[in-house]
Design a protein around this motif. Structure first.
Motif, short mmCIF file in Angstrom:
data_model
loop_
_atom_site.label_atom_id
_atom_site.label_comp_id
_atom_site.label_asym_id
_atom_site.label_seq_id
_atom_site.Cartn_x
_atom_site.Cartn_y
_atom_site.Cartn_z
N ARG A 82 46.38 13.75 13.74
CA ARG A 82 46.71 13.85 12.32
C ARG A 82 47.87 12.92 11.95
O ARG A 82 47.87 12.30 10.88
CB ARG A 82 47.06 15.30 11.96
CG ARG A 82 47.25 15.52 10.46
CD ARG A 82 47.48 16.97 10.12
NE ARG A 82 47.55 17.14 8.68
CZ ARG A 82 46.48 17.27 7.89
NH1 ARG A 82 45.27 17.26 8.42
NH2 ARG A 82 46.63 17.40 6.59
N ALA A 111 47.90 17.46 16.49
CA ALA A 111 49.09 17.00 15.78
C ALA A 111 49.22 15.49 15.84
O ALA A 111 49.58 14.85 14.84
CB ALA A 111 50.34 17.65 16.40
N GLU A 112 48.92 14.89 16.99
CA GLU A 112 49.05 13.44 17.13
C GLU A 112 47.93 12.70 16.40
O GLU A 112 48.17 11.66 15.78
CB GLU A 112 49.09 13.06 18.60
CG GLU A 112 50.44 13.25 19.27
CD GLU A 112 50.79 14.73 19.44
OE1 GLU A 112 49.88 15.52 19.71
OE2 GLU A 112 51.99 15.08 19.29
#
Length: 381
Positions: free
Chosen positions: A32, A29-30
């Motif tokens: 991306r 998530a980070e």
């Protein structure tokens, strides 16, 4: 050890081998989020040399007129969308699909030659005989690249990957600067007079340095990384049990997730910001661990297992994300699917004599050989 660092969104400072420090980002998530926000996390440092170049190496590059203005991967400015659009038009999925029959015939002939050698009990370097120049041949057909010997292009591309992304001695830098500088002279001439992509960029008003920079990036990242991936993919097929009915496309995606040829990529914080609960000061280099992001347990249920078709497999970040997502992703996928379809049966019955070896490099795996022999023809000591 670093895979345990998923517990925090930004995993702390890590060295790059020559004294530089980067904030390591491992969670999907980070990673991306950073790639999707080019205003906060700029691409300006993407092509910076990991080992600062001594004056002697810089003089060699200057003598050859070498310049790398912002064009594609390192371009966070207003010119990026227009340059990217010209490249994307030539690498459109419809254009890529038209190359598939031709590419299949080329790969099929190469596999037949490899099979023949194996049937005689000989060993075969599948990197050299199948993968090394294949992406270059396809790319040349699509964008009218300079008419240069494939061996010269490969030497130049590998030299560039080492010069800009590896820990090096001054002497090695001088040698690599000579190789890169000499070929860059060819690119600059083609940028001024060549057809295809070069002509399109000139017609759009881009100067010779920008055109040469775009060609440089295509030759280095647009074909070299794909040939590396094809080698890693064939090694995966030779060493991992794969269900006979597994789709080639699913095999490719799972290999991209686990065998990402570009292991890390860099960004630099444009201003003070926060990523997750970690403070990121302006000017901080971020090292995005793309392979780790693809093995984040929040993305796939079996993050370390090779399971073609498992949910989340295609969510890998092997091609990046956002405005700088790899413009040749459909081309790389097509080439990998063809190689999978044509080699998977042969690779079920080989013994690996020399697995792909990755040199010390911050970003690229850079395998240079993959040697196999007929099964049971070699007994490891």
């Amino acid at each position: 050890m670093l895979f345990r660092l998923w517990e925090s969104p930004a995993s702390g400072l890590v060295p790059d081998g020559v004294g530089g420090e980067h904030l390591l980002i491992t969670r999907h998530a980070e990673v991306r989020a950073v790639l999707a926000d080019p205003d906060t996390y700029r691409p300006d440092n993407a092509l910076d040399a990991v080992t600062p170049m001594p004056a002697s190496a810089l003089r060699i590059l200057v003598r050859h007129g070498f310049r790398l203005p912002p064009t594609l991967a390192n371009n966070g400015g207003a010119s990026h969308p227009a340059i990217r659009a010209e490249v994307a038009e030539l690498l459109h999925p419809h254009s890529v699909a038209r190359q598939r029959p031709w590419l299949t015939s080329v790969v099929r002939a190469r596999v037949a030659s490899a099979r023949s050698a194996l049937s005689r009990g000989e060993s075969v370097d599948l990197h050299a005989t199948i993968a090394a120049d294949l992406p270059l041949l396809v790319l040349a057909r699509l964008v009218d690249l300079p008419d240069a010997e494939a061996a010269a292009v490969k030497t130049f591309a590998r030299a560039a990957l080492e010069l800009f992304w590896a820990p090096l001695s001054a002497g090695r830098q001088e040698h690599l600067a000579t190789v890169v500088g000499e070929f860059h002279t060819v690119l600059r001439d083609f940028a001024a007079h060549g057809d295809g992509l070069a002509a399109r960029l000139r017609a759009a008003g881009h100067g010779r340095d920008v055109v040469a920079g775009a060609l440089f990036f295509l030759l280095v990242a647009g074909q070299e990384t794909t040939s590396q991936f094809l080698t890693l993919l064939m090694h995966r097929l030779a060493t991992t049990a794969v269900a006979p009915d597994a789709r080639a496309a699913d095999i490719v995606e799972e290999s991209l997730r686990l065998d990402t040829p570009i292991v890390t990529w860099r960004r630099v914080a444009a201003r003070d910001t926060t990523l997750g609960d970690v403070h990121v000061p302006a000017g901080r280099s971020l090292l995005l661990w793309l392979t780790a992001a693809g093995q984040d347990p929040s993305v796939v249920a079996a993050p370390h297992d090779f399971r073609p078709g498992q949910p989340g497999s295609r969510r890998h970040l092997a091609f990046g994300a956002g405005a700088h997502r790899c413009v040749g992703a459909s081309l790389a996928r097509m080439e990998a699917e063809v190689v999978t379809e044509e080699t998977r049966e042969m690779l079920r019955s080989v013994t690996v004599l020399r697995a792909p070896w990755a040199p010390d490099n911050l970003t690229f795996r850079m395998p240079d050989a993959f040697v196999v022999a007929p099964q049971k023809a070699h007994t490891p000591t």
